[in-house]
Scaffold this motif. Structure first.
Motif, mmCIF file in Angstrom:
data_model
loop_
_atom_site.group_PDB
_atom_site.id
_atom_site.type_symbol
_atom_site.label_atom_id
_atom_site.label_comp_id
_atom_site.label_asym_id
_atom_site.label_seq_id
_atom_site.Cartn_x
_atom_site.Cartn_y
_atom_site.Cartn_z
ATOM 1 N N THR A 195 -1.699 4.749 -2.241
ATOM 2 C CA THR A 195 -0.764 3.694 -1.729
ATOM 3 C C THR A 195 -1.184 2.734 -0.568
ATOM 4 O O THR A 195 -0.573 1.866 -0.243
ATOM 5 N N GLY A 196 -2.494 3.114 0.245
ATOM 6 C CA GLY A 196 -2.999 2.266 1.109
ATOM 7 C C GLY A 196 -1.845 3.032 2.601
ATOM 8 O O GLY A 196 -2.119 2.252 3.432
ATOM 9 N N MET B 167 -5.367 1.362 6.454
ATOM 10 C CA MET B 167 -5.885 2.626 7.326
ATOM 11 C C MET B 167 -5.937 3.520 6.125
ATOM 12 O O MET B 167 -6.563 4.673 6.107
ATOM 13 N N GLY B 168 -4.730 3.655 5.108
ATOM 14 C CA GLY B 168 -4.495 4.598 4.236
ATOM 15 C C GLY B 168 -5.730 4.732 3.187
ATOM 16 O O GLY B 168 -6.149 5.875 3.000
ATOM 17 N N ARG B 169 -6.224 3.570 2.948
ATOM 18 C CA ARG B 169 -7.257 3.544 1.933
ATOM 19 C C ARG B 169 -8.709 3.894 2.688
ATOM 20 O O ARG B 169 -9.265 4.767 1.932
ATOM 21 N N ALA B 170 -8.773 3.781 3.830
ATOM 22 C CA ALA B 170 -9.913 4.016 4.489
ATOM 23 C C ALA B 170 -9.817 5.699 4.789
ATOM 24 O O ALA B 170 -10.780 6.619 4.813
ATOM 25 N N LEU B 171 -8.583 6.134 5.042
ATOM 26 C CA LEU B 171 -8.340 7.389 5.210
ATOM 27 C C LEU B 171 -8.612 8.348 3.707
ATOM 28 O O LEU B 171 -9.225 9.439 3.631
ATOM 29 N N GLY B 172 -8.176 7.652 2.535
ATOM 30 C CA GLY B 172 -8.542 8.195 1.411
ATOM 31 C C GLY B 172 -10.069 8.409 1.031
ATOM 32 O O GLY B 172 -10.443 9.040 0.661
#
Length: 177
Positions: free
Chosen positions: A126-127, A1-6
């Motif tokens: 960080t992801g 989810m963090g990579r998608a937000l990035g």
């Protein structure tokens, strides 16, 4: 989810870069069709609950070469009826005021895109997906001292410095006009 937000932040930054550069290049007179808008009337467009009202002035646009005449031209600006405003016609029939202050204002938007990209770097690296403000701080701390942290720091510094200088130049141009 963090990579998608990035990735979302990077996509948003690209849109901000594009809008800023597109309008800056028109305001500088580099691209588009240059001409004069003779203002005939002004009105206020009601904003939504998240945005303020905007003054729009319209009239007749005539290109410098005389090939383009548009009696339905309009710009988002406060101008007295009867005034002649130097504008640039872009794609889609959109008009942008021409001038130093207008150009620096749009370049400031480009630099604000740097800040949006910098914000997304921590999530992409960080992801991790933040669920609270405290987690945003932890994610930011997780990349400090890394290459991503260094690049992010320079993006923030460059974005703030660039936007600050551009906004000061915009203010100076407005005060001198």
């Amino acid at each position: 989810m963090g990579r998608a937000l990035g990735g979302l932040f990077f996509g948003l930054a690209l849109v901000i870069f594009g809008v800023g550069l597109y309008n800056a290049s028109h305001a500088a007179g580099v691209v588009g069709t240059h001409g004069t808008l003779t203002v005939e009337r002004c009105w206020v467009e009601q904003g939504s609950r998240n945005s303020s009202d905007t003054t729009v002035c319209g009239g007749t646009f005539r290109s410098d070469d005389g090939k383009v005449v548009d009696d339905q031209a309009s710009i988002r600006a406060k101008v007295k009826p009867g005034s002649k405003v130097s504008v640039q016609l872009g794609t889609g029939g959109r008009y942008v005021k021409v001038g130093f202050g207008e150009t620096t204002r749009w370049i400031a938007m480009f630099f604000l895109g740097w800040l949006v990209a910098a914000f997304g770097m921590a999530f992409a690296a960080t992801g991790m997906f933040p669920r609270s403000g405290m987690q945003v701080a932890l994610i930011t701390r997780a990349i400090s001292g890394t290459k991503v942290g260094t690049v992010r720091k320079w993006f923030v510094r460059g974005g703030l410095a660039g936007a600050g200088v551009c906004l000061l130049l915009t203010l100076l141009a407005w005060l001198l006009s």
